[in-house]
Design a protein around this motif. Structure first.
Motif, PDB file in Angstrom:
ATOM      1  N   LYS A  11      -0.701  28.372  16.085  1.00 27.00           N
ATOM      2  CA  LYS A  11      -1.462  27.438  15.275  1.00 27.00           C
ATOM      3  C   LYS A  11      -1.871  28.094  13.955  1.00 27.00           C
ATOM      4  N   VAL A  12      -2.306  27.249  13.027  1.00 22.13           N
ATOM      5  CA  VAL A  12      -2.685  27.718  11.699  1.00 22.13           C
ATOM      6  C   VAL A  12      -4.174  27.465  11.487  1.00 22.13           C
ATOM      7  N   ALA A  13      -4.886  28.510  11.060  1.00 28.57           N
ATOM      8  CA  ALA A  13      -6.323  28.402  10.835  1.00 28.57           C
ATOM      9  C   ALA A  13      -6.659  28.789   9.403  1.00 28.57           C
ATOM     10  N   LEU A  14      -7.443  27.962   8.739  1.00 23.83           N
ATOM     11  CA  LEU A  14      -7.967  28.234   7.403  1.00 23.83           C
ATOM     12  C   LEU A  14      -9.437  28.589   7.541  1.00 23.83           C
ATOM     13  N   ILE A  15      -9.822  29.741   6.993  1.00 22.50           N
ATOM     14  CA  ILE A  15     -11.191  30.235   7.150  1.00 22.50           C
ATOM     15  C   ILE A  15     -11.743  30.619   5.788  1.00 22.50           C
ATOM     16  N   ALA A  31      -6.211  35.843  14.694  1.00 22.44           N
ATOM     17  CA  ALA A  31      -4.888  36.429  14.453  1.00 22.44           C
ATOM     18  C   ALA A  31      -4.374  37.136  15.691  1.00 22.44           C
ATOM     19  N   HIS A  32      -5.252  37.840  16.378  1.00 22.63           N
ATOM     20  CA  HIS A  32      -4.853  38.531  17.618  1.00 22.63           C
ATOM     21  C   HIS A  32      -4.481  37.547  18.722  1.00 22.63           C
ATOM     22  N   LYS A  33      -4.998  36.337  18.625  1.00 24.13           N
ATOM     23  CA  LYS A  33      -4.649  35.310  19.595  1.00 24.13           C
ATOM     24  C   LYS A  33      -3.394  34.539  19.196  1.00 24.13           C
ATOM     25  N   GLY A  34      -2.818  34.901  18.051  1.00 24.29           N
ATOM     26  CA  GLY A  34      -1.563  34.303  17.645  1.00 24.29           C
ATOM     27  C   GLY A  34      -1.633  33.270  16.561  1.00 24.29           C
ATOM     28  N   TYR A  35      -2.813  33.055  15.983  1.00 23.38           N
ATOM     29  CA  TYR A  35      -2.923  32.106  14.886  1.00 23.38           C
ATOM     30  C   TYR A  35      -2.337  32.706  13.611  1.00 23.38           C
ATOM     31  N   ASP A  60       2.759  40.051  10.156  1.00 23.76           N
ATOM     32  CA  ASP A  60       2.687  39.189   8.980  1.00 23.76           C
ATOM     33  C   ASP A  60       2.147  37.813   9.353  1.00 23.76           C
ATOM     34  N   ARG A  61       0.838  37.765   9.675  1.00 24.03           N
ATOM     35  CA  ARG A  61       0.239  36.529  10.162  1.00 24.03           C
ATOM     36  C   ARG A  61      -0.899  36.042   9.284  1.00 24.03           C
TER      37      ARG A  61
END
Length: 258
Positions: A11-15, A31-35, A60-61
């Motif tokens: 998934k993609v997260a904007l913070i 990021a460590h969870k794969g986002y 590169d996440r």
């Protein structure tokens, strides 16, 4: 968007406000969870350093975008970047905020309106822009706002700040009416005293808050990030319109730090 089967999610997260402190820790945790992370901070150097730190440990996440999260045009730019870079937007976390201390009777109008512009306006318009994208996705999405214990208990010289944080908690409740049918859940977290790079500049901060916090210490950034990660996860999809206070019990007894 490249898929990585070694991660839990893609998934993609904007913070926003994620160049340091709580925001950065949330970004690292996701990021460590794969986002895939779109990371924002007002300061370019903080944004760049935060992205490098995430890439170093998770690959590169992450990408960064520096600018004012209280500016409506810039908010649209951030959301557009997420779509163009990753093809979707699953999570938007309005974490950026400013604290301008001041006595109520002498509080400057310029300070008041700046707090409201960044804290309330930045949250409102990020939610609006992100929700417009999410409602077009069959999977919906998650919105999360960073509030504060000062939305629940009075704190000296923080009338405007506490007011702004209480407002975004009401925003989360209200958006349940408008966004639930699109599969979008909306929640807030309200951190209490937290050890960050900024608060560590006060030599008395940790000792003071350890004394008046029932759990015996202020929160770590990890304490806040774990709660945030849960509320935007699949496990929390049926939780919406709620606020989670993370303060070691301080609001239960509310002793003043002064």
């Amino acid at each position: 968007m490249k898929k990585n089967t070694n991660h839990i999610t893609n998934k993609v997260a904007l913070i926003t406000g994620a160049g340091q402190g709580i925001g950065l820790e949330i970004a690292k945790t996701l990021a460590h969870k794969g986002y895939f992370i779109v990371l924002n901070d007002m300061e370019k150097s903080l944004t760049e350093d935060a992205v490098k730190e995430i890439i170093k440990t998770t690959g590169d996440r992450a990408i960064g975008i520096s600018g004012d999260s209280g500016d409506v045009d810039f908010v649209a730019e951030m959301v557009d970047l997420a779509q163009k870079q990753f093809g979707q937007l699953d999570v938007a976390i309005a974490n950026a905020g400013i604290t301008l201390f001041g006595e109520f009777l002498n509080y400057e109008p310029s300070d008041f309106f700046e707090v409201m512009r960044v804290n309330m306006g930045g949250t409102f318009f990020l939610a609006q822009a992100a929700a417009k994208v999410m409602r077009q996705q069959t999977s919906g999405g998650s919105l999360l706002f960073t509030s504060s214990v000062t939305a629940h208990q009075a704190h000296k010289n923080l009338a405007a700040y506490g007011m702004s944080k209480a407002a975004i908690e009401m925003l989360a409740k209200n958006l349940v009416i408008e966004l639930s049918e699109s599969g979008i859940n909306v929640n807030t977290i309200a951190p209490g005293a937290t050890l960050t790079t900024r608060t560590a500049e006060d030599p008395e901060y940790e000792r003071t808050w350890s004394r008046i916090t029932p759990m015996g210490r202020p929160a770590s950034v990890q304490d806040i990030a774990h709660a945030a990660a849960f509320l935007v996860s699949e496990e929390a999809r049926h939780i919406t319109g709620q606020n989670l206070i993370i303060d070691g019990g301080w609001t239960s007894i509310s002793p003043s730090p002064y």
